[in-house]
Design a protein around this motif. Structure first.
Motif, PDB file in Angstrom:
ATOM      1  N   SER A  35       0.832  -1.215   0.000  1.00  0.00           N
ATOM      2  CA  SER A  35       0.000   0.000   0.000  1.00  0.00           C
ATOM      3  C   SER A  35       0.867   1.266   0.000  1.00  0.00           C
ATOM      4  CB  SER A  35      -0.946   0.011   1.202  1.00  0.00           C
ATOM      5  OG  SER A  35      -0.209   0.040   2.406  1.00  0.00           O
ATOM      6  N   TYR A  39       0.889   5.430  -1.941  1.00  0.00           N
ATOM      7  CA  TYR A  39       1.160   6.755  -1.361  1.00  0.00           C
ATOM      8  C   TYR A  39       2.372   7.384  -2.050  1.00  0.00           C
ATOM      9  CZ  TYR A  39      -2.335   5.839   2.130  1.00  0.00           C
ATOM     10  OH  TYR A  39      -3.536   5.586   2.730  1.00  0.00           O
ATOM     11  N   ARG A  40       3.323   6.556  -2.404  1.00  0.00           N
ATOM     12  CA  ARG A  40       4.504   7.070  -3.101  1.00  0.00           C
ATOM     13  C   ARG A  40       4.121   7.606  -4.483  1.00  0.00           C
ATOM     14  NH1 ARG A  40       9.632   5.403  -1.344  1.00  0.00           N
ATOM     15  NH2 ARG A  40       9.529   4.452   0.724  1.00  0.00           N
ATOM     16  N   ALA A 100       5.555  10.647   3.041  1.00  0.00           N
ATOM     17  CA  ALA A 100       5.243  10.749   4.473  1.00  0.00           C
ATOM     18  C   ALA A 100       4.406  12.008   4.729  1.00  0.00           C
ATOM     19  CB  ALA A 100       6.534  10.785   5.290  1.00  0.00           C
ATOM     20  N   ARG A 109      -5.747   9.959   1.574  1.00  0.00           N
ATOM     21  CA  ARG A 109      -6.021   8.641   2.185  1.00  0.00           C
ATOM     22  C   ARG A 109      -7.329   8.053   1.670  1.00  0.00           C
ATOM     23  NH1 ARG A 109      -2.013   7.656   5.559  1.00  0.00           N
ATOM     24  NH2 ARG A 109      -2.783   5.553   5.779  1.00  0.00           N
ATOM     25  N   ARG A 130       0.594   0.593   6.893  1.00  0.00           N
ATOM     26  CA  ARG A 130       0.604   1.165   8.240  1.00  0.00           C
ATOM     27  C   ARG A 130      -0.758   1.013   8.908  1.00  0.00           C
ATOM     28  NH1 ARG A 130       4.735   1.900   5.867  1.00  0.00           N
ATOM     29  NH2 ARG A 130       6.356   3.433   6.248  1.00  0.00           N
ATOM     30  N   ASP A 131      -1.819   0.959   8.079  1.00  0.00           N
ATOM     31  CA  ASP A 131      -3.180   0.968   8.633  1.00  0.00           C
ATOM     32  C   ASP A 131      -4.047  -0.115   8.003  1.00  0.00           C
ATOM     33  OD1 ASP A 131      -3.261   1.978   6.074  1.00  0.00           O
ATOM     34  OD2 ASP A 131      -4.728   3.531   6.516  1.00  0.00           O
ATOM     35  N   ARG A 180      10.441   9.676   9.734  1.00  0.00           N
ATOM     36  CA  ARG A 180       9.233   9.043   9.184  1.00  0.00           C
ATOM     37  C   ARG A 180       8.406   8.378  10.283  1.00  0.00           C
ATOM     38  NH1 ARG A 180      10.581   5.239   4.548  1.00  0.00           N
ATOM     39  NH2 ARG A 180       8.342   5.072   4.538  1.00  0.00           N
ATOM     40  N   ASP A 184       4.562   9.286  10.818  1.00  0.00           N
ATOM     41  CA  ASP A 184       3.563   8.207  10.752  1.00  0.00           C
ATOM     42  C   ASP A 184       2.765   8.090  12.053  1.00  0.00           C
ATOM     43  OD1 ASP A 184       4.350   7.555   8.203  1.00  0.00           O
ATOM     44  OD2 ASP A 184       5.481   5.770   8.766  1.00  0.00           O
ATOM     45  N   ARG A 187       0.396  11.295  12.894  1.00  0.00           N
ATOM     46  CA  ARG A 187      -0.684  11.596  11.956  1.00  0.00           C
ATOM     47  C   ARG A 187      -2.045  11.500  12.645  1.00  0.00           C
ATOM     48  NH1 ARG A 187       0.801   7.916   7.543  1.00  0.00           N
ATOM     49  NH2 ARG A 187      -0.397   6.352   8.643  1.00  0.00           N
TER      50      ARG A 187
END
Ligand code: DC
Length: 228
Positions: A35, A39-40, A100, A109, A130-131, A180, A184, A187
Motif C-alpha cells: 500500500s 502513497y509514493r 510521508a 487517504r 501502516r493501517d 518518518r 507516521d 498523523r
C-alpha cells in the motif's frame, strides 16, 4: 461465496514488511500488495505538479486527477501513474519524504484506501502498510504488526538502498527513519498503531524466513490454511 484470505502486515519503516509479505504471498499463492507504493505514486504526482507539500487544497485537487494503478499478481508488482510505469522512480528519497507528508491528508487517504480495497482479487492478498489491519481491512483474516529496533531497521534500510543503487550513510538513514516514524505516528488520521487483534512480531533477532514461519504457524492455529 468463500471470503478471500486477507493477511494484513503493518509496522514501521524497515521492520521487514515487504520482504516478509512477498515471501508469504509466494508461499501461500496469494497476491502481494504494497500500500505504501500507492502513497509514493501520489507523492510523485504532487512533486511533478510542482505543488508545495503544505498546500493541502491544491494537493487534494492534484490527487483527484491522478490515475494510480497497482498491478499485483504473480510477477513483481508494478505501479503506474497516469499510465506510466513509475515502479523504480517512487523509491527516491525525495518521493519517500513527500509520501510521508502527503499521506497525512484525508483527501489522499480516502482515494488510496478505496483503491487498496479494490485490489483484493478472489484468491486473496497479503497487504502491507501502516493501517491495513486498523482501517483498510479491519476484518482481515490475520493481522500482523511487525516491529524491530530502530538501529536494526536503519541497518536493513541502508543495505536495501545500497542494493538498489542508492548509497547513503547510516547516520542519514537513522535520521530518515526516525523522521518518518514520527510523521507516521503523529498523523491524526490512520496513525501507525497495532490493531487490538494484531499479533505483534518483533523481527529484530529473526531472519525473514523465521518471521514467515511464525506467521504461517499463526495462520495454521487460526485454521486459515487448507494445506499443512
Ligand atoms: O512503506 P513505504 O515506505 O513505502 O510507505 C511510504 C509512506 O506512505 C510512508 O511514509 C507512510 C505512508 N503509508 C501510509 O500512510 N499508510 C500505508 N498503509 C502505507 C504507507
Amino acid at each position: 461465496m468463500v471470503k478471500p484470505l486477507i493477511i494484513a502486515i503493518d509496522g514501521p519503516a524497515g521492520a521487514g514488511k515487504s520482504t516478509v509479505a512477498r515471501m508469504l504471498a509466494e508461499r501461500l499463492g496469494l497476491d502481494y500488495m504494497d500500500s505504501g507504493a500507492t502513497y509514493r505514486a501520489a507523492a510523485l504526482k504532487v512533486l511533478q505538479s510542482g505543488t508545495a507539500l503544505d498546500n493541502q487544497n491544491e494537493i487534494g485537487r492534484v490527487i483527484a486527477l491522478a490515475e494510480i494503478q497497482f498491478l499485483a499478481g504473480n510477477q513483481e508488482p508494478k505501479v503506474l501513474l497516469d499510465g506510466k510505469d513509475v515502479t523504480a522512480e517512487i523509491r527516491s528519497s525525495e518521493v519517500t519524504y513527500a509520501a510521508a507528508r502527503v499521506s497525512r491528508l484525508p483527501e489522499v487517504r480516502k482515494k488510496l484506501i478505496s483503491l487498496q480495497r479494490s485490489l483484493v482479487a478472489g484468491r486473496g492478498v497479503v497487504m502491507e502498510g501502516r493501517d491495513i489491519g486498523t482501517v483498510v481491512f479491519p476484518e482481515a483474516s490475520l493481522k500482523i504488526f511487525l516491529k524491530a529496533d530502530p538501529e536494526e531497521r536503519a541497518r536493513r534500510r541502508l543495505q536495501q538502498n545500497h542494493q538498489q543503487g542508492r548509497p547513503s550513510t547510516l547516520a542519514d538513514t537513522v535520521s530518515e527513519i526516525s523522521k518518518r516514524d514520527q510523521l507516521d505516528a503523529e498523523r491524526k488520521i490512520s496513525p501507525l498503531v497495532a490493531a487490538e487483534d494484531a499479533h505483534v512480531v518483533d523481527s529484530t533477532y529473526l531472519t525473514a524466513e523465521q518471521v514467515v514461519e511464525r506467521i504461517l504457524e499463526l495462520a495454521r492455529s487460526k485454521k486459515l490454511l487448507t494445506t499443512p
